[in-house]
Design a protein around this motif. Structure first.
Motif, short mmCIF file in Angstrom:
data_model
loop_
_atom_site.label_atom_id
_atom_site.label_comp_id
_atom_site.label_asym_id
_atom_site.label_seq_id
_atom_site.Cartn_x
_atom_site.Cartn_y
_atom_site.Cartn_z
N ALA C 67 24.45 71.40 34.30
CA ALA C 67 24.73 69.98 34.03
C ALA C 67 26.04 69.86 33.25
N LYS C 68 26.26 70.80 32.33
CA LYS C 68 27.48 70.78 31.51
C LYS C 68 28.71 71.21 32.29
N ARG C 69 28.52 71.93 33.40
CA ARG C 69 29.68 72.42 34.16
C ARG C 69 30.04 71.52 35.34
N THR C 70 29.39 70.39 35.45
CA THR C 70 29.66 69.50 36.59
C THR C 70 31.15 69.19 36.78
N PRO C 71 31.89 68.82 35.72
CA PRO C 71 33.32 68.55 35.96
C PRO C 71 34.14 69.76 36.38
N ASP C 72 33.63 70.96 36.12
CA ASP C 72 34.30 72.17 36.60
C ASP C 72 34.03 72.39 38.08
N VAL E 64 44.05 67.76 39.78
CA VAL E 64 42.98 67.00 39.11
C VAL E 64 42.11 67.95 38.30
N ALA E 65 41.72 69.06 38.91
CA ALA E 65 40.86 70.02 38.20
C ALA E 65 41.56 70.58 36.97
N ALA E 66 42.85 70.84 37.07
CA ALA E 66 43.59 71.42 35.95
C ALA E 66 43.68 70.46 34.77
N ALA E 67 43.80 69.17 35.06
CA ALA E 67 43.82 68.21 33.95
C ALA E 67 42.58 68.37 33.09
N LYS E 68 41.45 68.64 33.74
CA LYS E 68 40.18 68.80 33.01
C LYS E 68 40.10 70.12 32.28
N ARG E 69 40.90 71.11 32.70
CA ARG E 69 40.82 72.44 32.04
C ARG E 69 41.86 72.63 30.97
N THR E 70 42.61 71.60 30.63
CA THR E 70 43.67 71.74 29.64
C THR E 70 43.18 72.38 28.33
N PRO E 71 42.05 71.94 27.76
CA PRO E 71 41.63 72.60 26.50
C PRO E 71 41.23 74.06 26.67
N THR E 108 43.43 61.33 21.05
CA THR E 108 44.72 62.01 21.13
C THR E 108 45.32 61.76 22.50
N GLY E 109 46.63 61.93 22.60
CA GLY E 109 47.33 61.64 23.84
C GLY E 109 47.00 62.60 24.94
N VAL E 110 47.34 62.23 26.16
CA VAL E 110 47.03 63.07 27.32
C VAL E 110 48.31 63.61 27.96
N GLU E 111 49.37 63.73 27.16
CA GLU E 111 50.62 64.29 27.69
C GLU E 111 50.42 65.71 28.22
N MET E 112 49.72 66.55 27.45
CA MET E 112 49.56 67.94 27.89
C MET E 112 48.67 68.02 29.13
N GLU E 113 47.70 67.09 29.23
CA GLU E 113 46.86 67.06 30.43
C GLU E 113 47.73 66.73 31.65
N ALA E 114 48.65 65.78 31.51
CA ALA E 114 49.51 65.42 32.65
C ALA E 114 50.45 66.57 33.00
N LEU E 115 51.04 67.20 31.99
CA LEU E 115 51.95 68.33 32.26
C LEU E 115 51.20 69.52 32.87
N THR E 116 50.00 69.77 32.39
CA THR E 116 49.20 70.86 32.95
C THR E 116 48.82 70.56 34.39
N ALA E 117 48.43 69.32 34.65
CA ALA E 117 48.06 68.94 36.02
C ALA E 117 49.25 69.10 36.96
N ALA E 118 50.43 68.65 36.52
CA ALA E 118 51.62 68.78 37.37
C ALA E 118 51.97 70.24 37.60
N SER E 119 51.89 71.05 36.54
CA SER E 119 52.23 72.48 36.67
C SER E 119 51.28 73.20 37.62
N VAL E 120 50.00 72.95 37.48
CA VAL E 120 49.03 73.68 38.30
C VAL E 120 49.07 73.18 39.74
N ALA E 121 49.29 71.89 39.95
CA ALA E 121 49.49 71.41 41.32
C ALA E 121 50.69 72.11 41.94
#
Lengths: 158, 158, 158, 158, 158, 158
Positions: C67-72, E64-71, E108-121
């Motif tokens: 359930a926790k990994r759904t977004p992955d 899209v997936a990379a934006a979610k994996r930024t942390p 907090t801002g999502v600048e790094m999420e956008a940069l990570t998404a662009a890089s991984v795409a």
């Protein structure tokens, strides 16, 4: 980009050690951990009366899963196969003793996999019982034995 | 599928406790861990002479990252925000003392995040120095203090 | 870089739907799955005689973790809090019936979290018993009920 | 810590089976899943008119990625190489039929990788179309064929 | 354990900045990246003739997936909600231009999420076409605009 | 389920290329990236005065960790061993030049691992300094050299 890497002094810089020159061999390592619990928690564990559920089952499964996540957790750990894991948690008068054994056929030892599995199994126990006693702590996470690889058999003697 | 869930006795079954009824509040928790090192390893740490690299930097970063992976590691931990983490590793005569502080505004405490961060930072130290001494062990992973939530402030007194 | 994005027709292009305009509310969803097992496997499950271990404990924990990994796992799923999960696996004459309930206070529903939890709990059962019967299959992964959000209460009626 | 592990009866305890004694060989497994969709959803799929985007592309990619995450999802699954994955989703009158084939050279079969890939590809389809019809369900996740390993070729015959 | 943390000088030590004092507000950030491709690769992209498959679909989903994996990727990034992501890859005469927009309501801002998404795409594009031309490179990963948070609206002006 | 897969035209569909027919050999790849920084940021880097901490240590560790996460980030990348990683970040007048070298003994090249490591190390630098200058960008992520595999040695010549 010109050549900025020429005169570099990278002494002390972290790196993942190159093991491509090693042959895959069968490796095994066993680590232990002790979750120190209050007598009340020990009683609850023995009576299967921990509100969050079956503590030992959760510890076993968290430990097996953690062995597989070692390269995600430890920055310099290698990505290797994990070909066998056994987590044995036992309720004692002091708390929960955990023994984790990891086996693999690969280029590097599985000591960190065993220590990580034991640590995370212990953390899972703490997570299950912290509602009963938040002073629950983890002691003595350490390697018990290893075999395989250049250094061969080793058993802790203290 | 008929109704197999009717007469169920799920006593003892693990579940993630429902916290949807709680309000998000500011939470903080601090945990410590001690990596027991031999005098030779302590010397190498003090001389920045560990072959795998900068031990304290790796420990800090592994600890911060681990705080964020707590719900991946502990099966019953909630997915929450992690809004501040500080890992302070200090070389002492006994080895490396680690203090991990985690902060979040959420529905549940961050004690397990702090304990996980301290444990993984400690494991990262072991990984860095195990080539020097494979008896290096982790002792005393425990909660030092917490604040926020229904139970408010708490400081360990032993 | 000039403006290549001007005349773009992105019809059909996958995107994560923007839910920043929604308010967080309490959401709940329940999904079910059925692992169809042969009579021999059902007997082994009832006798606690599956060689790989405690099937229902592994299914419960794998379901909660999933359930926790759904977004992955689901590319377009949002990263949201997961604030309560309950996995109930029951051995029936047909195999193992699984019910997964997920709860969260967030901007989007948790239907996919419940379906993912039920699916992965079912896969974990298959993994445990496939050594006994490799024809074991999963049927009827579906949403049973949901509440919260704009569309409110819904219960499946077939 | 004294020897708490001596008299242990761990019958029923989950463990990752030790496969270090096996030789790596070429393995292949194919699994299928069926996403049951309403006629309206089938029409939308055929007209490329699903608002969230290209359903089959998302299903393919989610399935390939899921094959690689099998050891993260299934607690007792081994960490192995994944050396080839093909996900074929087809729109039929009933919904979306998915076939997942996984190939690897390793010590253990890839049946669970194929079943996980098929399941997650199916979940990705559900996620894309659930806004059109929330009764969309997954049926018949099952192994179709496997080859390699001690038990050799096998094809489902029902 | 005595108090080793008393006289600590941790200047320069990495930490995740505490944002628990900030209010969640709506944040948006857009980043771009350019994958420089040879004319032959551009032709293959325009003719849908890349052997590994649909390059733009893979780039969108990987982004899209990379934006979610930024942390998970950036040690000091906060765990925040990700509430909307759009990846727009466009084939130009120079290669593939990528624009990634991320939206969230958080502290907090999502600048790094956008940069990570662009890089991984962009990396996903390289992975798809490297069999055609291994000199394919990524240029100009940069923030284009952001809004929300204390510093408000910002648009790049070079 | 009848045979929906019979007449399928899957031209253009993404798949993970089957490499089970290849032999494991030693592979190495080196990639570079350049983080373009303003003179003020370069000065802060040289003075160790970046408020978020030790930029080069974070970049090194983020890069090593990212090499291991390549199959999680790139949908079609294979799961392979990662047997050695070295990230060398250097402060230059233009910013931070990063060189990432990855080594493995496996069935497929590690070019994408090196490019991913360089990209994520660069993103980690941006994350550390973006509070000082949000125009910081990444340029020139590209493969510098590779060896091993069918195509043997290759060095970039532009």
């Amino acid at each position: 980009m010109s050549q900025p890497f020429g005169h570099l002094d990278e002494r002390g810089a972290a790196r993942m050690v190159d093991v491509t020159g090693k042959e895959p061999t069968r490796r095994e390592a066993t680590a232990t951990a002790l979750v120190r619990c209050s007598p009340e928690v020990v009683t609850a564990l023995r009576d299967d009366a921990v509100p969050k559920g079956d503590v030992l089952a959760v510890a076993r499964i968290a430990g097996v899963a953690a062995a597989k996540r070692t390269p995600d957790l430890l920055p310099l750990a290698h990505v290797i196969g994990v070909h066998g894991v056994e987590i044995v948690p036992v309720v004692t008068d002091e708390g929960v003793a955990i023994r984790a054994t990891v086996r693999a056929v690969d280029r590097t030892g599985v000591e960190m996999e065993a220590l990580t599995a034991a640590s995370v199994a212990a953390l899972a126990v703490v997570d299950m019982v912290k509602g009963l006693d938040r002073t629950t702590s983890i002691a003595d996470v350490r390697l018990l034995a290893k075999s395989g690889g250049r250094s061969g058999e080793w058993v802790r003697d203290d």
